[in-house]
Enzyme design. Sequence first.
Site, PDB file in Angstrom:
ATOM      1  N   ASP A  96       1.529   5.284   1.195  1.00  0.00           N
ATOM      2  CA  ASP A  96       1.242   6.419   2.069  1.00  0.00           C
ATOM      3  C   ASP A  96       1.863   7.661   1.466  1.00  0.00           C
ATOM      4  O   ASP A  96       2.968   7.607   0.922  1.00  0.00           O
ATOM      5  CB  ASP A  96       1.838   6.187   3.463  1.00  0.00           C
ATOM      6  CG  ASP A  96       1.189   5.011   4.165  1.00  0.00           C
ATOM      7  OD1 ASP A  96      -0.018   4.819   4.000  1.00  0.00           O
ATOM      8  OD2 ASP A  96       1.909   4.261   4.857  1.00  0.00           O
TER       9      ASP A  96
ATOM     10  N   ASP B 293       9.601   5.883  12.888  1.00  0.00           N
ATOM     11  CA  ASP B 293      10.222   4.921  13.799  1.00  0.00           C
ATOM     12  C   ASP B 293      11.637   4.512  13.424  1.00  0.00           C
ATOM     13  O   ASP B 293      12.569   4.657  14.203  1.00  0.00           O
ATOM     14  CB  ASP B 293       9.317   3.688  13.997  1.00  0.00           C
ATOM     15  CG  ASP B 293       8.802   3.075  12.701  1.00  0.00           C
ATOM     16  OD1 ASP B 293       9.164   3.561  11.617  1.00  0.00           O
ATOM     17  OD2 ASP B 293       8.033   2.096  12.773  1.00  0.00           O
TER      18      ASP B 293
ATOM     19  N   ASP C  72       0.843  -1.193   0.000  1.00  0.00           N
ATOM     20  CA  ASP C  72       0.000   0.000   0.000  1.00  0.00           C
ATOM     21  C   ASP C  72       0.882   1.248   0.000  1.00  0.00           C
ATOM     22  O   ASP C  72       2.094   1.146   0.176  1.00  0.00           O
ATOM     23  CB  ASP C  72      -0.985   0.016   1.180  1.00  0.00           C
ATOM     24  CG  ASP C  72      -0.288  -0.293   2.476  1.00  0.00           C
ATOM     25  OD1 ASP C  72       0.844   0.173   2.659  1.00  0.00           O
ATOM     26  OD2 ASP C  72      -0.875  -0.991   3.339  1.00  0.00           O
TER      27      ASP C  72
HETATM   28  P1  ATP Z   1       3.871  -2.170   6.041  1.00  0.00           P
HETATM   29  O1  ATP Z   1       4.595  -2.537   4.791  1.00  0.00           O
HETATM   30  O2  ATP Z   1       3.713  -3.313   6.953  1.00  0.00           O
HETATM   31  O3  ATP Z   1       2.610  -1.373   5.814  1.00  0.00           O
HETATM   32  P2  ATP Z   1       4.857   0.342   6.984  1.00  0.00           P
HETATM   33  O4  ATP Z   1       6.215   0.775   7.414  1.00  0.00           O
HETATM   34  O5  ATP Z   1       4.298   1.013   5.778  1.00  0.00           O
HETATM   35  O6  ATP Z   1       4.893  -1.212   6.805  1.00  0.00           O
HETATM   36  P3  ATP Z   1       2.639   1.412   8.360  1.00  0.00           P
HETATM   37  O7  ATP Z   1       2.029   1.002   9.634  1.00  0.00           O
HETATM   38  O8  ATP Z   1       1.836   1.395   7.107  1.00  0.00           O
HETATM   39  O9  ATP Z   1       3.916   0.519   8.203  1.00  0.00           O
HETATM   40  O10 ATP Z   1       3.214   2.858   8.603  1.00  0.00           O
HETATM   41  C1  ATP Z   1       3.630   3.748   7.571  1.00  0.00           C
HETATM   42  C2  ATP Z   1       4.797   4.570   8.062  1.00  0.00           C
HETATM   43  O11 ATP Z   1       4.407   5.371   9.176  1.00  0.00           O
HETATM   44  C3  ATP Z   1       5.991   3.786   8.555  1.00  0.00           C
HETATM   45  O12 ATP Z   1       6.838   3.371   7.505  1.00  0.00           O
HETATM   46  C4  ATP Z   1       6.660   4.755   9.482  1.00  0.00           C
HETATM   47  O13 ATP Z   1       7.374   5.735   8.772  1.00  0.00           O
HETATM   48  C5  ATP Z   1       5.471   5.446  10.124  1.00  0.00           C
HETATM   49  N1  ATP Z   1       5.038   4.781  11.347  1.00  0.00           N
HETATM   50  C6  ATP Z   1       4.118   3.804  11.462  1.00  0.00           C
HETATM   51  N2  ATP Z   1       3.950   3.439  12.732  1.00  0.00           N
HETATM   52  C7  ATP Z   1       4.779   4.199  13.452  1.00  0.00           C
HETATM   53  C8  ATP Z   1       5.068   4.322  14.836  1.00  0.00           C
HETATM   54  N3  ATP Z   1       4.458   3.541  15.719  1.00  0.00           N
HETATM   55  N4  ATP Z   1       5.981   5.225  15.212  1.00  0.00           N
HETATM   56  C9  ATP Z   1       6.609   6.024  14.319  1.00  0.00           C
HETATM   57  N5  ATP Z   1       6.371   5.963  13.009  1.00  0.00           N
HETATM   58  C10 ATP Z   1       5.489   5.060  12.566  1.00  0.00           C
HETATM   59 MG    MG Z   2       2.252   0.736   5.017  1.00  0.00          MG
END
Ligand code: ATP
Ligand code: MG
Length: 452
Positions: free
Chosen positions: A56, A142, A54
Amino acid sequence: MKPTQHSAVELGFDKSCVSRNAIKVVQGLQSSGFDGYLVGGCVRDLLMGRKPKDFDVTTNANPEQIKKIFDRARIIGRRFKIVHVTFGRGREREIIEVATYRAMPGSANKKGFRGAPKASSSGRILDDNVYGTIEVDAIRRDFTINALYYDPKRERVIDFVSGIEDAKTKTLRIIGDINTRFSEDPVRMMRVVRFQAKLGLRVSETIFSAIEKNAALLKDVPAARLFEEVLKLFHHCAAAKTWLRLRETLLLYYLFPQTVKCINQAGGDQFESLILSALNNTDERVGQNKPVIPAYLFAVMLWRPFQIECNKLVANGVRRNEAFWIASDLVFKRQSSSVTMPLRVKGPAHEIWAMQSLLENRIPRSIERLLENRRFRAAYDFLLLRQEIGEVSKDIADWWSEIQDRDVHHRQAMIETMLEQGRGNSNPKRRSKHAENKTTPKARNPTGKHNG
Ligand code: ATP
Ligand code: MG
């Protein structure tokens, strides 16, 4: 903080993996005079040669401004407001999440933002609706590999925290002071383990010791959020690896305390191999895009705690039927105090368990109904797991493997043969009735319709 800029082409980004809708959102923001970048997991995945699941987007526009730019945009969230921009319908539907740059806790006022995020006494961030700049947004993320900004129009990647280098060396590095970042949001500790397992990242001993130190903070995280995070841990394609990593930390105890107690007891190895087998199956299913249900995961994790409670009650004179209900309610209730089990999960988990003795006892008049039951597949898979650890005989498991693929006539013949062979010399009808009365917890819902 001086960012470095990189060419996405030189970094090997495969633009064909980028959602056209995500590009449209970035363009929409940019043509209205705002910043627009892809950020987070999708950029990390492109950099690591994986197809993002996905997308963002982040921007300096606030949620109201974002909403005005797109036709199908909706502001969601309370803890941190974001905008969902929707494209397409039905199976084609895609949601692009757009968030405004976040501000830094504490420092926000000094830098002239709209005030600092509210925090709890332990430092956990409660209300995050203050907006920052891209630099601050980057250091609020993070891990370094999750803090890269990609402008698909200019084909540039902006890196404030050496995330590109860390992605190349497959290193998970936390931005800022580790203990502070974990206390701000203890879920980050779960994310460490998830990404370590999923992406094969190196995680330093310092991070692991900080996890041990801070693991108990998970108790402060709302149980409903932990439910969502637990699904992320076990419903991606590396559930078994994630389990093994989690097992090395205290996190598992705060997520599944009853499970951990059981695997640490005598005979716990067997229970753990049931869990691992289930998680390996989950990985296979996820890899094949087959559906996985949270109820199955919880039915697996809580199976031994449930059996122990049930046997305790029976030993104290409670009838098995009743013990079944009391034990499952008790185990679910205890679980929900760490990680919420919504009703839609409890119901089917309960059914999977209730069907076990029906499958084992093979009561002739229940067989057709069982095969038609929509939980049959999950209950049968569960039976196979139990067979692998010797809880159920192979004959019974094989019998169910066979009968489900047969037509009505063959099924009837199999039932007859089973009755002739397996039920000794007593009257099969009497025996099967006896078995049903003694050992089968009656379904709460005799119509065979189930919730969830
Ligand atoms: P996935 O591929 O599993 O979706 P992701 O890194 O995109 O992994 P998301 O939960 O979609 O995870 O979060 C998008 C982004 O938001 C992360 O890459 C990170 O930059 C930020 N983020 C998400 N959760 C946190 C958190 N708990 N603390 C700080 N930043 C976060
Ligand atoms: Mg994501």
